[in-house]
Design an enzyme around this catalytic site. Structure first.
Site, PDB file in Angstrom:
ATOM      1  N   CYS A  87      66.678   9.656  90.080  1.00 25.92           N
ATOM      2  CA  CYS A  87      65.826   9.143  91.166  1.00 25.92           C
ATOM      3  C   CYS A  87      64.528   9.953  91.223  1.00 25.92           C
ATOM      4  CB  CYS A  87      66.584   9.257  92.490  1.00 25.92           C
ATOM      5  SG  CYS A  87      65.556   9.004  93.933  1.00 25.92           S
ATOM      6  N   ASP A 114      51.183   9.661  99.024  1.00 21.05           N
ATOM      7  CA  ASP A 114      51.481   8.585  98.088  1.00 21.05           C
ATOM      8  C   ASP A 114      50.519   8.683  96.907  1.00 21.05           C
ATOM      9  OD1 ASP A 114      53.061   5.601  98.439  1.00 21.05           O
ATOM     10  OD2 ASP A 114      51.508   5.774  96.903  1.00 21.05           O
ATOM     11  N   HIS A 139      69.803  11.834  99.272  1.00 23.03           N
ATOM     12  CA  HIS A 139      69.578  10.532  98.635  1.00 23.03           C
ATOM     13  C   HIS A 139      70.321   9.437  99.404  1.00 23.03           C
ATOM     14  CE1 HIS A 139      68.609   7.671  95.436  1.00 23.03           C
ATOM     15  NE2 HIS A 139      69.769   7.129  95.789  1.00 23.03           N
ATOM     16  N   ASN A 174      60.222  -0.245 103.356  1.00 25.43           N
ATOM     17  CA  ASN A 174      60.482  -1.472 102.603  1.00 25.43           C
ATOM     18  C   ASN A 174      61.917  -1.433 102.102  1.00 25.43           C
ATOM     19  OD1 ASN A 174      57.805  -2.345 102.898  1.00 25.43           O
ATOM     20  ND2 ASN A 174      57.153  -1.120 101.131  1.00 25.43           N
ATOM     21  N   GLY A 231      59.841  -5.532  99.015  1.00 21.32           N
ATOM     22  CA  GLY A 231      58.887  -4.833  98.156  1.00 21.32           C
ATOM     23  C   GLY A 231      59.262  -3.394  97.864  1.00 21.32           C
ATOM     24  N   HIS A 269      62.402   5.704 102.139  1.00 23.47           N
ATOM     25  CA  HIS A 269      61.153   6.407 102.441  1.00 23.47           C
ATOM     26  C   HIS A 269      60.403   5.639 103.514  1.00 23.47           C
ATOM     27  CE1 HIS A 269      60.611   3.714  98.971  1.00 23.47           C
ATOM     28  NE2 HIS A 269      59.427   3.429  99.475  1.00 23.47           N
ATOM     29  N   HIS A 309      56.654   4.931 104.864  1.00 27.67           N
ATOM     30  CA  HIS A 309      55.212   5.025 104.629  1.00 27.67           C
ATOM     31  C   HIS A 309      54.535   5.279 105.980  1.00 27.67           C
ATOM     32  CE1 HIS A 309      55.190   2.914 100.581  1.00 27.67           C
ATOM     33  NE2 HIS A 309      56.334   2.442 101.055  1.00 27.67           N
TER      34      HIS A 309
HETATM   35  P1  5GP Z   1      57.939   1.167  97.990  1.00 25.26           P
HETATM   36  O1  5GP Z   1      57.170   0.117  97.234  1.00 25.26           O
HETATM   37  O2  5GP Z   1      59.270   1.442  97.322  1.00 25.26           O
HETATM   38  O3  5GP Z   1      58.060   0.918  99.453  1.00 25.26           O
HETATM   39  O4  5GP Z   1      57.067   2.474  97.914  1.00 25.26           O
HETATM   40  C1  5GP Z   1      57.100   3.376  96.852  1.00 25.26           C
HETATM   41  C2  5GP Z   1      55.827   4.170  96.959  1.00 25.26           C
HETATM   42  O5  5GP Z   1      55.989   5.323  96.168  1.00 25.26           O
HETATM   43  C3  5GP Z   1      54.590   3.448  96.444  1.00 25.26           C
HETATM   44  O6  5GP Z   1      53.623   3.375  97.487  1.00 25.26           O
HETATM   45  C4  5GP Z   1      54.135   4.299  95.261  1.00 25.26           C
HETATM   46  O7  5GP Z   1      52.736   4.397  95.171  1.00 25.26           O
HETATM   47  C5  5GP Z   1      54.778   5.635  95.544  1.00 25.26           C
HETATM   48  N1  5GP Z   1      55.128   6.407  94.364  1.00 25.26           N
HETATM   49  C6  5GP Z   1      55.812   5.961  93.277  1.00 25.26           C
HETATM   50  N2  5GP Z   1      55.984   6.957  92.384  1.00 25.26           N
HETATM   51  C7  5GP Z   1      55.403   8.046  92.933  1.00 25.26           C
HETATM   52  C8  5GP Z   1      55.243   9.398  92.485  1.00 25.26           C
HETATM   53  O8  5GP Z   1      55.680   9.801  91.400  1.00 25.26           O
HETATM   54  N3  5GP Z   1      54.572  10.253  93.303  1.00 25.26           N
HETATM   55  C9  5GP Z   1      54.072   9.855  94.513  1.00 25.26           C
HETATM   56  N4  5GP Z   1      53.426  10.772  95.236  1.00 25.26           N
HETATM   57  N5  5GP Z   1      54.202   8.589  94.981  1.00 25.26           N
HETATM   58  C10 5GP Z   1      54.858   7.707  94.189  1.00 25.26           C
HETATM   59 ZN    ZN Z   2      66.880  10.022  95.496  1.00 22.47          ZN
END
Ligand code: 5GP
Ligand code: ZN
Length: 114
Positions: free
Chosen positions: A4, A30, A46, A87, A93, A100, A102
């Site tokens: 992960c 992000d 996790h 999400n 999405g 997590h 946002h």
């Molecule tokens: P989701 O689409 O699952 O709600 O959000 C995942 C978020 O994680 C996205 O906004 C994406 O830009 C961010 N993200 C994905 N990989 C990484 C990473 O390696 N480092 C950071 N800082 N953000 C990440």
């Molecule tokens: Zn995890």
């Protein structure tokens, strides 16, 4: 969970721009910000997403929101406003399967989201 990416970020195996850390949560910028302030707040434990949340983890989520409250003040977005989003699943999405939250702010956010 070993494969992960957010667990790896918590462990420091993948670099991140940390904004807050304690025993329970980790918060970082992000990598692809959608707003001037775009922070991800995650439990260190996790948990894949809200579907997998267990009763015993309810204090973790409460703590996430208390840290969010602290961060909005630090980022000075408390007065103008902000949004906190989690999400879940394909239609929601979700792209990273570690729950997590946002935290978005610093500009006017559209509603409803696309
Ligand atoms: P989701 O689409 O699952 O709600 O959000 C995942 C978020 O994680 C996205 O906004 C994406 O830009 C961010 N993200 C994905 N990989 C990484 C990473 O390696 N480092 C950071 N800082 N953000 C990440
Ligand atoms: Zn995890």
């Amino acid at each position: 969970m070993s494969d992960c990416i957010f667990c790896k970020i918590v462990k420091g195996e993948i670099p991140s721009e940390k904004v807050y850390e304690d025993d329970i949560v980790y918060a970082f910028k992000d990598i692809s910000p959608e707003a001037p302030v775009h922070v991800l707040i995650i439990p260190k434990k996790h948990i894949s997403n809200l579907n997998e949340l267990k009763q015993e983890d309810e204090n973790i989520i409460a703590h996430v929101f208390m840290i969010a409250k602290k961060l909005v003040k630090e980022f000075k977005i408390d007065e103008k406003g902000y949004r906190i989003v989690t999400n879940c699943g394909e239609d929601g999405g979700q792209t990273v399967n570690h729950i997590h939250f946002h935290l978005l702010g610093g500009r006017v956010l559209q509603w409803p989201p696309g």
